[in-house]
Write a protein that holds these residues in place. Structure first.
Motif, PDB file in Angstrom:
ATOM      1  N   LEU A  79       0.825  -1.203   0.000  1.00  0.00           N
ATOM      2  CA  LEU A  79       0.000   0.000   0.000  1.00  0.00           C
ATOM      3  C   LEU A  79       0.866   1.262   0.000  1.00  0.00           C
ATOM      4  O   LEU A  79       0.572   2.232  -0.711  1.00  0.00           O
ATOM      5  N   VAL A  80       1.921   1.246   0.779  1.00  0.00           N
ATOM      6  CA  VAL A  80       2.801   2.405   0.851  1.00  0.00           C
ATOM      7  C   VAL A  80       3.568   2.589  -0.462  1.00  0.00           C
ATOM      8  O   VAL A  80       3.823   3.722  -0.889  1.00  0.00           O
ATOM      9  N   SER A  81       3.911   1.495  -1.115  1.00  0.00           N
ATOM     10  CA  SER A  81       4.590   1.597  -2.408  1.00  0.00           C
ATOM     11  C   SER A  81       3.691   2.258  -3.445  1.00  0.00           C
ATOM     12  O   SER A  81       4.158   3.057  -4.269  1.00  0.00           O
ATOM     13  N   ILE A  82       2.396   1.931  -3.417  1.00  0.00           N
ATOM     14  CA  ILE A  82       1.445   2.587  -4.313  1.00  0.00           C
ATOM     15  C   ILE A  82       1.394   4.079  -4.018  1.00  0.00           C
ATOM     16  O   ILE A  82       1.410   4.921  -4.936  1.00  0.00           O
ATOM     17  N   SER A  83       1.349   4.434  -2.745  1.00  0.00           N
ATOM     18  CA  SER A  83       1.321   5.843  -2.372  1.00  0.00           C
ATOM     19  C   SER A  83       2.595   6.563  -2.781  1.00  0.00           C
ATOM     20  O   SER A  83       2.563   7.732  -3.193  1.00  0.00           O
ATOM     21  N   LEU A  84       3.724   5.879  -2.682  1.00  0.00           N
ATOM     22  CA  LEU A  84       5.000   6.497  -3.063  1.00  0.00           C
ATOM     23  C   LEU A  84       5.020   6.812  -4.561  1.00  0.00           C
ATOM     24  O   LEU A  84       5.427   7.915  -4.967  1.00  0.00           O
ATOM     25  N   SER A  85       4.583   5.877  -5.386  1.00  0.00           N
ATOM     26  CA  SER A  85       4.571   6.126  -6.832  1.00  0.00           C
ATOM     27  C   SER A  85       3.587   7.236  -7.176  1.00  0.00           C
ATOM     28  O   SER A  85       3.873   8.092  -8.033  1.00  0.00           O
ATOM     29  N   ASP A  86       2.428   7.273  -6.505  1.00  0.00           N
ATOM     30  CA  ASP A  86       1.456   8.342  -6.755  1.00  0.00           C
ATOM     31  C   ASP A  86       1.993   9.696  -6.284  1.00  0.00           C
ATOM     32  O   ASP A  86       1.748  10.728  -6.914  1.00  0.00           O
ATOM     33  N   LEU A  87       2.723   9.691  -5.177  1.00  0.00           N
ATOM     34  CA  LEU A  87       3.318  10.934  -4.689  1.00  0.00           C
ATOM     35  C   LEU A  87       4.347  11.473  -5.679  1.00  0.00           C
ATOM     36  O   LEU A  87       4.421  12.687  -5.921  1.00  0.00           O
ATOM     37  N   LEU A  88       5.121  10.584  -6.263  1.00  0.00           N
ATOM     38  CA  LEU A  88       6.116  11.013  -7.247  1.00  0.00           C
ATOM     39  C   LEU A  88       5.459  11.626  -8.480  1.00  0.00           C
ATOM     40  O   LEU A  88       5.979  12.584  -9.055  1.00  0.00           O
TER      41      LEU A  88
END
Length: 402
Positions: A79-88
């Motif tokens: 879940l955090v990896s998805i958020s990281l890519s969306d944040l980028l």
């Protein structure tokens, strides 16, 4: 290397620059590809909202994950990896398209357009593949209900690495001649060149559509479909316990699938129409809406996948109140946060065991004299034997004729 597929020398002060390719040069003025000033303003407002909302939502997810150690479970790493890519995306992509929309033209040149197209395509595909990996991990958790250990973390880490590698493998080819990156829609965003009708370009777009949109969607539907099927099997036996679980998971699954289709399917269909339709069939107005929907996934994903999660929600409330989060049953689970019951067929082929996580009783279901199901203790087959309590795992056995 990045600018090798771009012709920098052809451009006018008030025109979109042209891109090089095997079919020649594409040169169109802003009057051919642009929106009205009001249209650009509306797009800028939408991009500003998406970028701001997505940035703070995804940043909050990362803050919660770093602040509370109980969130660091295998499935939450996904879940955090998805958020990281969306944040980028909100950092390296949306600001440039927002600035371009405020001015009605692309501002950072051909090389910037290629970089923008590559970065946004790569990060967008990373999110799509991670969503598929997340659904498959939940499906595997349902089939193998085990506590988190080092093996779980290694598998999740491998899934994250695979998502990034898969995305890079599909977004690098346009930099080396298999299709290309260039202006999109009204010329204020950049993406894969959907309009050039050459075998080289068409083959890449078809592969991108199949392997980066359709296949992840099929994995998501398959995995969540199996999860729902497992829950329904148990709900037929223990309706009081399983009905709420089934309804909650059903709402979650429907929400995820609908939002996935809403964000990405219009963009994929528009790309195919632009590729195979007649030139000019996709107008700037028609192309910008699917693009905005795809970009909105960066703001929607945290709401669906994070704040519908009880663990993150409790930690969010605790962060607002500056206190420790309340401990609930969700903190006792790790990669099995969304647990369904799994069927196990015995060797004789007549018994099916449904195993699920519970600290309650173990229940055995057998046939009564009328051919229906009856409940008894797990230690025996007697019709009136009381249930046996204090088992860490419930075994629900349904006997079928045949």
């Amino acid at each position: 290397m990045i600018v090798s597929n771009v012709s920098i020398g052809c451009g006018r002060a008030n025109s979109a620059w042209c891109t090089g390719g095997s079919a020649g040069h594409l040169e169109e003025t802003t009057s051919d590809r642009t929106l009205t000033p009001t249209g650009h303003l509306v797009v800028a407002v939408c991009l500003g909202f998406i970028g701001t909302f997505g940035f703070f939502n995804n940043l909050l997810v990362l803050v919660l994950f770093c602040r509370y150690k109980m969130l660091r479970s295998p499935i939450n790493y996904l879940l955090v990896s998805i958020s990281l890519s969306d944040l980028l995306v909100c950092v390296v992509g949306t600001p440039f398209s927002f600035a371009a929309s405020t001015q009605g033209r692309w501002l950072i040149g051909p090389a910037g357009c290629v970089w923008y197209g590559f970065a946004n395509a790569c990060l967008g595909i990373v999110s799509l593949i991670l969503l598929a990996v997340l659904s498959y991990e939940r499906y595997c958790t349902m089939m193998r209900p085990t506590q988190a250990d080092a093996t779980n973390y290694k598998k999740v880490g491998a899934g994250i690495a695979l998502s990034w590698g898969y995305s890079i493998a599909w977004t690098v080819p346009p930099l080396f001649g298999w299709s290309r990156y260039g202006p999109e829609g009204p010329g204020t965003t950049c993406s894969v060149d959907w309009a050039t009708k050459t075998p080289n370009n068409i083959s890449y777009i078809l592969c991108l559509f199949i392997f980066c949109l359709i296949i992840p969607f099929m994995v998501i539907v398959f995995s969540y479909g199996k999860l729902l099927h497992g829950i329904k099997q148990v709900s037929r036996i223990n309706t009081s316990v399983s009905r709420k679980r089934e309804q909650r998971v059903l709402i979650m699954v429907v929400t995820m699938v609908v939002c996935y289709l809403l964000c990405w399917l219009p963009y994929g269909i528009t790309a195919l129409v632009a590729t195979f339709g007649r030139p000019g069939l996709v107008t700037p107005e028609a192309s910008i809406v699917p693009s905005l929907l795809a970009k909105s996934s960066t703001a929607i994903n945290p709401v669906i996948y994070i704040f519908m999660n009880k663990q993150f929600y409790r930690c969010f409330c605790a962060l607002l109140k500056c206190r420790k989060p309340e401990r609930g049953s969700s903190f006792k689970t790790s990669s099995k946060a969304v647990k369904a019951f799994r069927p196990i067929r015995r060797a004789n082929g007549n018994n099916v065991t449904l195993v699920g996580p519970s600290l309650a009783q173990a229940t055995t279901l057998g046939h009564n004299s009328g051919g229906g199901l009856r409940q008894g203790g797990s230690s025996g087959g007697g019709g009136n034997t009381p249930p046996v309590a204090a088992r860490p795992m419930v075994s629900l056995v349904a006997h079928y004729n045949g």
